[in-house]
Design a protein around this motif. Sequence first.
Motif, PDB file in Angstrom:
ATOM      1  N   MET A   1      -9.586  14.267 -19.967  1.00 12.12           N
ATOM      2  CA  MET A   1      -9.100  14.165 -21.344  1.00 12.12           C
ATOM      3  C   MET A   1      -7.842  13.307 -21.407  1.00 12.12           C
TER       4      MET A   1
ATOM      5  N   LEU B   1     -12.478  16.363 -27.504  1.00 13.96           N
ATOM      6  CA  LEU B   1     -11.589  17.481 -27.787  1.00 13.96           C
ATOM      7  C   LEU B   1     -12.343  18.600 -28.484  1.00 13.96           C
TER       8      LEU B   1
ATOM      9  N   GLN C   1     -12.680  10.319 -28.206  1.00 12.99           N
ATOM     10  CA  GLN C   1     -11.666  11.278 -27.757  1.00 12.99           C
ATOM     11  C   GLN C   1     -11.649  12.520 -28.646  1.00 12.99           C
TER      12      GLN C   1
ATOM     13  N   GLY D   1      -5.333  15.350 -26.651  1.00 10.03           N
ATOM     14  CA  GLY D   1      -5.528  16.776 -26.909  1.00 10.03           C
ATOM     15  C   GLY D   1      -5.482  17.644 -25.670  1.00 10.03           C
ATOM     16  N   GLU D   2      -5.271  17.013 -24.512  1.00 11.35           N
ATOM     17  CA  GLU D   2      -5.243  17.771 -23.260  1.00 11.35           C
ATOM     18  C   GLU D   2      -4.078  18.746 -23.211  1.00 11.35           C
TER      19      GLU D   2
END
Length: 265
Positions: free
Chosen positions: A174, A223, A219, A177-178
Amino acid sequence: MKQKITLIVPVYNERPFIERCIASIKTQTVPFDQVIFIDDHSTDGTTKSLLAVNGEQDWTCCRFIKNQGVSAARNKGIREAKGDWITFLDADDELMPDACEKMHKAIERWGDQTDWIQFNHLRRYARINKTVKKYWNEDGWIDIKNLHDKHCWWGVWNKLVRTDAIEWRFLDDMRYGEDGIWVLEHLLDGARIWQVNQETVIHHFENPNSLTKSKTAEQLDLLEHKLRCMLRAHSGKTEPYENIKAIIGCIDSIREKPRYKEVRK
């Protein structure tokens, strides 16, 4: 005995901002016990600035395999950390001059009662030459029950975490949003965060290449997928209702953001 704090700064192609970041660390009223820059093989000259401070006090500049991403950078920093507590900073932001001093005072007051401490921040808009208070929280607990009533619980650059309380690693696949997933995993496991009504970071809203501004549909989809996987995993257990509600709230908040709809067009 005074607790030690490690500052971890993931870096990738931050030449316009890195000197400002470094200066804000150097001029702290109380110095950090360890500073680790994790350079994801920058190609714009950023590395030269980092090498200039490598070895200064307890400063370390690590360079690793090209394009592993911010999650891998933070994980490497955690592995290298010597401090009792860890905090993070984005390379395009800067610290308030007394940030580390405030952190030590917060640890002295609350460190025996919590493994997580969160601070407020200022936001800087260079285009209009204005610094404002943004998303302010009063003193108090942040936990899974009141999660969506609080601001900025999602980020890591406004937090102190006790090193031995870190149970999860950032997800390497990721790049957006990791940090929220990482915090949420700990909260679902019962972690609580003590919020301190003091600012430690100036969050600059000027970098067009920041992940917040350059996020893609892929991405965002990843998420949402990760959150739905968490929801399925927790729904299969005898979970408190608050845990399920918190995950669903995260999914809903992503889909309701105007930026999400804009990227999805």
